[in-house]
Enzyme design. Structure first.
Site, PDB file in Angstrom:
ATOM      1  N   SER A 138      38.848  52.115 -23.532  1.00 37.98           N
ATOM      2  CA  SER A 138      39.883  51.853 -24.529  1.00 37.98           C
ATOM      3  C   SER A 138      41.238  51.861 -23.836  1.00 37.98           C
ATOM      4  O   SER A 138      41.403  52.509 -22.782  1.00 37.98           O
ATOM      5  CB  SER A 138      39.875  52.943 -25.616  1.00 37.98           C
ATOM      6  OG  SER A 138      41.004  52.855 -26.454  1.00 37.98           O
ATOM      7  N   TYR A 151      41.232  61.820 -28.138  1.00 44.92           N
ATOM      8  CA  TYR A 151      40.608  60.549 -27.773  1.00 44.92           C
ATOM      9  C   TYR A 151      41.166  60.039 -26.453  1.00 44.92           C
ATOM     10  O   TYR A 151      40.414  59.522 -25.615  1.00 44.92           O
ATOM     11  CB  TYR A 151      40.843  59.538 -28.894  1.00 44.92           C
ATOM     12  CG  TYR A 151      40.072  58.251 -28.753  1.00 44.92           C
ATOM     13  CD1 TYR A 151      38.690  58.248 -28.601  1.00 44.92           C
ATOM     14  CD2 TYR A 151      40.725  57.027 -28.790  1.00 44.92           C
ATOM     15  CE1 TYR A 151      37.982  57.064 -28.479  1.00 44.92           C
ATOM     16  CE2 TYR A 151      40.029  55.830 -28.685  1.00 44.92           C
ATOM     17  CZ  TYR A 151      38.658  55.851 -28.530  1.00 44.92           C
ATOM     18  OH  TYR A 151      37.962  54.663 -28.413  1.00 44.92           O
TER      19      TYR A 151
END
Length: 259
Positions: A138, A151
């Site tokens: 990501s 995250y």
């Protein structure tokens, strides 16, 4: 022509499902792995993948998957899509259980799969000339943002695993590819992250012209696997045009600036 077999994790929805579809269209034999057996079975019936239900945070499940793959055919590619985010809290408000889950699902699952499947990937490379690993990380691995620390940390950990693996496999015909998407609008990712709060999930994408789709990411993965065997796409960072950077997102129509 030898049919190549790919193991696609997270195949029950989102980018994983789209990748399974893209690779089947391209002629791959696909083993779809996810926790939700019923979704995998529907995909198996629809497009002809082979379904294998497993929880990748369970070492026993991963060991069983590795054993089953060894018994059922060659493994030419590992496409690790499974992962996820939980919560959007500031560091001071974060729950350690959420951070631990994110580390398990994003980092340790990748390590378990690599450790288990490298012997089979090496055997495939010896037989056919090369093998592949692809990891979907990501842009959260590259840039921190408020409410994203857990995250950010998990995806940065996975990205570092990928970078180290590429160095460790130097001299072997095994490609190590990282695809790092920015804003992707899928059915479940943000909804799960926000614990089922549909209104808050919708606001994330509100006014954004053409966020990335799961198919967009799957197309890049399929291209990486179809590229000539000597070509390695080390890192593909992809964002919608409306997202110039992790912190810079245009809401509203995209149009040329006038004088």
């Amino acid at each position: 022509m030898t049919i190549r077999r790919a193991v696609v994790t997270g195949a029950s929805s989102g980018i994983g499902e789209a990748t399974a579809r893209a690779l089947r269209t391209a002629g791959w034999d696909v083993v779809g792995v996810a926790r939700r057996a019923e979704r995998l079975r529907r995909l198996e019936e629809e497009i002809g993948i082979r379904a294998y239900a497993a929880d990748l945070t369970s070492a026993a499940d991963v060991d069983a998957l590795v054993g089953w793959l060894a018994e059922t055919g060659r493994v030419d590619a590992l496409v690790h899509v499974a992962g996820g985010a939980r919560g959007a809290d500031r560091v001071e408000d974060g729950a350690a259980e959420d951070w631990q889950w994110m580390f398990e699902v994003n980092v340790l699952s990748a390590q378990r799969l690599v450790a288990g499947l490298l012997p089979q990937l090496r055997a495939a490379a010896d037989e056919t000339g090369h093998a592949d690993t692809v990891f979907v990380t990501s842009t959260a691995a590259q840039t921190a943002y408020v409410g994203g620390a857990g995250y950010n940390a998990a995806k940065a950990g996975e990205a570092m695993l990928v970078h180290a693996l590429r160095l460790e496999l130097n001299g072997e015909p095994i490609r190590v590819v990282e695809v790092a998407p920015g804003m992707v609008q899928t059915e479940e990712f943000t909804l799960n992250r926000l614990r089922g709060d549909a209104q808050s999930a919708e606001r994330v994408y509100e006014g954004v012209e053409a966020p990335l789709t799961a198919t967009d990411v799957a197309d890049v993965i399929a291209y990486a696997l179809a590229a000539p065997a000597h070509v390695n796409l080390d890192l593909v960072t992809m964002r919608p045009v409306a997202q110039s950077a992790q912190h810079l997102l245009a809401r509203g129509p995209l149009r040329p600036r006038t004088a």
